[in-house]
Scaffold this active site. Structure first.
Site, PDB file in Angstrom:
ATOM      1  CG  ASP A 185      74.381 -19.233  11.445  1.00  0.00           C
ATOM      2  OD1 ASP A 185      74.915 -18.155  11.795  1.00  0.00           O
ATOM      3  OD2 ASP A 185      74.983 -20.319  11.476  1.00  0.00           O
TER       4      ASP A 185
ATOM      5  CE  LYS B 272      69.485 -24.804  11.417  1.00  0.00           C
ATOM      6  NZ  LYS B 272      70.219 -26.087  11.329  1.00  0.00           N
TER       7      LYS B 272
ATOM      8  CG  MET C  50      75.446 -25.223  21.609  1.00  0.00           C
ATOM      9  SD  MET C  50      75.018 -26.214  20.162  1.00  0.00           S
ATOM     10  CE  MET C  50      76.402 -27.363  20.084  1.00  0.00           C
TER      11      MET C  50
END
Length: 485
Positions: A36, A58, A172
């Site tokens: 990723d 992503k 996040m």
């Protein structure tokens, strides 16, 4: 059916050297690596030749591959008998989706393994000078995500419990920072509580914003601070002022491209010195390209084979191995220029007949080698290939046994989007390959050269900004001054 396996590997927070040994071993065994965007591309240098590399990065609103497709990709490749590594940023279990992917493996009877990684929630604060616990400030830490998936949309965290925690580490959460701030204040968190946001922790792009809970959202907005970032809420943030070790290094924020040969093991003194100064070292993979166009069977026509340096010895011995040529078939005498070239042969169990001075002139060969009428010498050096005819039919054939080139296909040093500030080398033979890597503007690219020979050669090639260090001993203070200019 020969079923393979899937190994979920935590890539760590960004600095490629924070990968675990078990993770490195898994990458070296992998037939397929699915990685990723938060995994350092340098980790792909551990991949074996021929391994398939599949990107599934992503971002918040864009997925290269949907999660379902990633799941089935892992199963499909494992069913082919492949050793599949799923390389995930940080730790695969910390707000990642390793549980879903591992369940998919279990449901399809695919053997799997999970290799932990260093999570960004621990590493980023430490690289910003913020230990998550300290006896004077706290005895508890809570890790929480600031982003809820669609399945849990509308489901609120226990804000009262979170507000009571001494230290919060929030993943996040940048996009939802105003909401996080408002909820923590509403449930009793002091508005003067220190808050830190660390963006791109452990790499040269790392940036830290410090503020207070009551106004942190405005401070982040003014700083134009964006994800990915870790949020730390708590009194331990005050320690940054005295413990900010990473961002205060003299070369912090600098990326230095350093040549690395496939045969190199471990880090050179140059790499170690640069890293101690805080530079991010980007290894530039080089490959040896054999250009020996003289048939090995024709070597017997030469009375002497002379090698200018250790690099030409390496090219020559590689050609012998590639063509499975038995060194015992050599009838020519061997000479080398310099002790290092002698040692390069010695490592191969070959002992040259003569060691010449490194700066020996070609025109001195007839006397030094006691050449007789019509005898020939094959000289492997780095000059222009030529044939020098001397008196009495004596001949010196000058060739290049090989060259060092930038391995542009190596995924760990893909040029696209990967900028650097400096080049550095302590090996004169890598200069041409570094120029190749630097591109059309190579001559204007700043380069640090360790060793007078390397610096002189760089200037002769046409490098305009050469910082030189006269001896081969690397002095950190000298390097610091070079980068400050």
């Amino acid at each position: 059916m020969n079923t393979g396996r899937v190994v979920f590997v935590g890539a760590g927070p960004g600095d490629p050297k924070l990968l675990t040994i078990r993770g490195m071993e898994s990458l070296r065994l992998a037939d397929v690596i699915v990685y990723d965007r938060l995994a350092s591309p340098q980790l792909l240098s551990y991949a074996k030749k021929g391994a398939s590399l599949i990107y599934c990065g992503k971002e918040a609103d864009h997925h290269t591959l949907p999660q379902e497709e990633i799941n089935f990709l892992l199963i499909r490749e494992a069913r082919k008998g492949k050793y599949v590594v799923r390389l995930k940023g940080g730790d695969p279990s910390m707000f990642g989706r390793v549980g879903e992917e591992a369940q998919m493996c279990r449901d399809h009877s695919i053997p799997f393994e999970i290799v932990p990684g260093i999570t960004s929630g621990m590493a980023a604060p430490l690289y910003a000078g913020i230990p998550l616990t300290h006896r004077d400030y706290n005895s508890s830490v809570a890790f929480v995500t600031g982003h809820l998936c669609e399945k849990n949309a509308g489901k609120e965290p226990d804000w009262a419990a979170l507000a009571s925690m001494e230290t919060l580490v929030i993943y996040m959460g940048v996009k939802n920072l105003p909401r996080i701030r408002e909820r923590l204040l509403a449930h009793g968190k002091d508005a003067h509580t220190p808050v830190a946001l660390v963006r791109w922790g452990t790499v040269r792009e790392q940036k830290t914003v410090i503020g207070k809970l009551g106004t942190i959202d405005k401070e982040v907005e003014q700083a134009r601070f964006a994800a990915p970032a870790i949020i730390i809420v708590g009194e331990v943030v005050r320690l940054r002022e005295s413990l900010n070790w990473y961002e205060s290094r003299p070369l912090f924020g600098q990326r230095v491209a350093v040549a690395k040969r496939a045969s190199d093991e471990g880090n050179s003194e140059l790499v170690i010195a640069l890293e101690q100064l805080g530079a991010e070292v980007m290894p530039i993979s080089l490959i040896e390209r054999c250009t020996l166009d003289t048939p090995l069977t024709a070597l017997a026509t030469y009375r002497w084979l002379v090698f200018a340096n250790a690099q030409q010895v390496s090219f020559f011995t590689s050609a012998l191995r590639q063509q499975r040529y038995d060194v015992r078939r050599l009838t020519s005498k061997l000479a080398v220029c310099g002790q290092r070239a002698f040692e390069a042969f010695e490592k191969q169990g070959i002992f040259p007949d003569l060691v010449l001075d490194e700066n020996t002139s070609l025109l001195a060969f007839p006397d030094l080698l006691a050449l007789e009428k019509e005898e020939q010498v094959l000289y492997a050096g780095e000059g222009k290939p030529q044939k020098i005819t001397l008196d009495h039919g004596k001949v010196i054939q000058v060739i290049q046994a090989g060259t060092l080139e930038w391995d542009g296909k190596n995924p760990s040093t893909k040029k696209a989007g990967c900028s650097f500030d400096w080049l550095a080398t302590d090996d004169v033979h890598t200069l041409s390959a570094l120029a190749q890597f630097a591109g059309d503007a190579w001559s204007k690219t700043p380069i640090v050269c360790v060793g007078k020979e390397t610096a002189d050669a760089a200037r002769e090639m046409g490098w305009k900004f050469v910082s030189s260090h006269a001896d081969n001993a690397i002095n950190i203070n000298d390097l610091k001054e070079s980068y400050a200019k």
